[in-house]
Design a protein around this motif. Structure first.
Motif, PDB file in Angstrom:
ATOM      1  N   GLU A  27      27.968  38.631   2.517  1.00  0.00           N
ATOM      2  CA  GLU A  27      27.223  37.777   1.326  1.00  0.00           C
ATOM      3  C   GLU A  27      27.002  36.709   0.270  1.00  0.00           C
ATOM      4  O   GLU A  27      27.255  35.494   0.186  1.00  0.00           O
ATOM      5  CB  GLU A  27      25.310  38.727   1.584  1.00  0.00           C
ATOM      6  N   GLU A  28      29.059  37.446   0.063  1.00  0.00           N
ATOM      7  CA  GLU A  28      28.938  36.987  -0.926  1.00  0.00           C
ATOM      8  C   GLU A  28      30.333  37.261  -1.945  1.00  0.00           C
ATOM      9  O   GLU A  28      30.286  38.697  -1.262  1.00  0.00           O
ATOM     10  CB  GLU A  28      28.033  36.628  -2.398  1.00  0.00           C
ATOM     11  N   LYS A  50      25.583  32.945   2.595  1.00  0.00           N
ATOM     12  CA  LYS A  50      24.854  31.487   3.059  1.00  0.00           C
ATOM     13  C   LYS A  50      25.077  30.286   2.245  1.00  0.00           C
ATOM     14  O   LYS A  50      24.389  29.430   2.653  1.00  0.00           O
ATOM     15  CB  LYS A  50      23.022  31.601   2.395  1.00  0.00           C
ATOM     16  N   ASN A  51      25.693  31.015   0.900  1.00  0.00           N
ATOM     17  CA  ASN A  51      26.508  29.601   0.248  1.00  0.00           C
ATOM     18  C   ASN A  51      27.804  29.286  -0.310  1.00  0.00           C
ATOM     19  O   ASN A  51      28.312  30.742  -0.216  1.00  0.00           O
ATOM     20  CB  ASN A  51      25.845  29.933  -1.489  1.00  0.00           C
ATOM     21  N   PHE A  52      28.286  28.541  -0.203  1.00  0.00           N
ATOM     22  CA  PHE A  52      29.600  28.296  -0.264  1.00  0.00           C
ATOM     23  C   PHE A  52      30.035  28.968  -1.662  1.00  0.00           C
ATOM     24  O   PHE A  52      29.459  29.054  -2.124  1.00  0.00           O
ATOM     25  CB  PHE A  52      30.198  26.516  -0.847  1.00  0.00           C
ATOM     26  N   ARG A  54      31.319  30.025  -4.831  1.00  0.00           N
ATOM     27  CA  ARG A  54      32.146  28.559  -5.959  1.00  0.00           C
ATOM     28  C   ARG A  54      33.736  29.204  -6.709  1.00  0.00           C
ATOM     29  O   ARG A  54      34.226  28.777  -6.682  1.00  0.00           O
ATOM     30  CB  ARG A  54      30.734  28.803  -7.087  1.00  0.00           C
ATOM     31  N   LEU A  72      25.748  28.767   6.384  1.00  0.00           N
ATOM     32  CA  LEU A  72      25.703  27.172   5.407  1.00  0.00           C
ATOM     33  C   LEU A  72      24.737  26.564   5.769  1.00  0.00           C
ATOM     34  O   LEU A  72      24.981  25.878   6.920  1.00  0.00           O
ATOM     35  CB  LEU A  72      27.758  26.985   4.984  1.00  0.00           C
ATOM     36  N   GLU A  73      24.226  25.449   4.389  1.00  0.00           N
ATOM     37  CA  GLU A  73      23.000  24.717   4.908  1.00  0.00           C
ATOM     38  C   GLU A  73      24.045  23.665   4.251  1.00  0.00           C
ATOM     39  O   GLU A  73      24.153  22.349   4.583  1.00  0.00           O
ATOM     40  CB  GLU A  73      22.344  24.405   4.482  1.00  0.00           C
ATOM     41  N   GLU A  74      25.112  23.692   3.105  1.00  0.00           N
ATOM     42  CA  GLU A  74      24.984  22.916   2.770  1.00  0.00           C
ATOM     43  C   GLU A  74      26.303  23.017   1.471  1.00  0.00           C
ATOM     44  O   GLU A  74      27.021  24.523   2.108  1.00  0.00           O
ATOM     45  CB  GLU A  74      24.506  22.232   1.387  1.00  0.00           C
ATOM     46  N   PRO A  76      28.958  22.953  -1.674  1.00  0.00           N
ATOM     47  CA  PRO A  76      28.917  21.679  -3.475  1.00  0.00           C
ATOM     48  C   PRO A  76      29.217  21.127  -3.365  1.00  0.00           C
ATOM     49  O   PRO A  76      30.479  20.343  -3.243  1.00  0.00           O
ATOM     50  CB  PRO A  76      29.912  23.157  -3.965  1.00  0.00           C
ATOM     51  N   ASN A  93      28.029  26.682  11.914  1.00  0.00           N
ATOM     52  CA  ASN A  93      27.056  26.975  10.167  1.00  0.00           C
ATOM     53  C   ASN A  93      26.222  25.731  10.203  1.00  0.00           C
ATOM     54  O   ASN A  93      25.505  25.029  11.153  1.00  0.00           O
ATOM     55  CB  ASN A  93      27.637  26.403   9.141  1.00  0.00           C
TER      56      ASN A  93
END
Length: 161
Positions: A27-28, A50-52, A54, A72-74, A76, A93
């Motif tokens: 998840e990370e 869920k998040n790119f 970083r 992923l929805e977006e 960075p 995604n």
């Protein structure tokens, strides 16, 4: 899960060039990943991101990223910091449209957005002058942008539905 990954990463040589972390239920990513400065390829497919991550932005030699089948929805806004990025796979995604952040990735040669929630591709796609392969299978695309024809190296376009 992330503690287990940290333990495994801590044992690796920091000079490795490829990291395969697919199918790991991630998840990370742990911060430790930023110590692998020679990594040129990372496979994070089939996880629960869920998040790119970083942390990837710190990997300045990264050329290939596989993020297929995550959540992923977006992307960075500062994705362009990966100035050596040549290939990115984002298949399956739930991206909220075409990620315009990709347009700043001037060295991108391979882009795969199969089975994403994309209905339009921006006319600015021609900013990707080095793009050779574009995969946009099984998306709800209404029309191809005219400027696609202005990408001189585009030799493979996959729009199968």
């Amino acid at each position: 899960m992330i503690q287990d990954l940290e333990r495994r990463l801590a044992q690796l040589d920091r000079n490795i060039r490829t990291l395969h972390l697919s199918h790991s239920q991630l998840e990370e990513l742990p911060e430790l990943i930023t110590e692998f400065q020679n990594v040129t390829r990372i496979d994070l497919g089939y996880n629960n991101l869920k998040n790119f991550p970083r942390q990837l932005l710190a990997l300045k030699n990264l050329r290939i990223i596989n993020l297929n089948r995550n959540k992923l929805e977006e992307l960075p806004e500062d994705l362009y910091l990966l100035d050596k990025l040549q290939r990115i796979e984002l298949n399956a995604n739930p991206l909220k449209g075409f990620p315009k952040e990709l347009l700043k990735c001037v060295n991108l040669r391979y882009l795969s957005l199969n089975r994403c929630l994309i209905v339009t591709i921006p006319e600015e796609i021609d900013q990707l002058q080095k793009l050779q392969h574009l995969h946009i299978q099984h998306i709800s695309l209404k029309a191809l942008p005219r400027n696609l024809a202005n990408i001189p190296n585009l030799s493979y376009l996959d729009i199968q539905s």
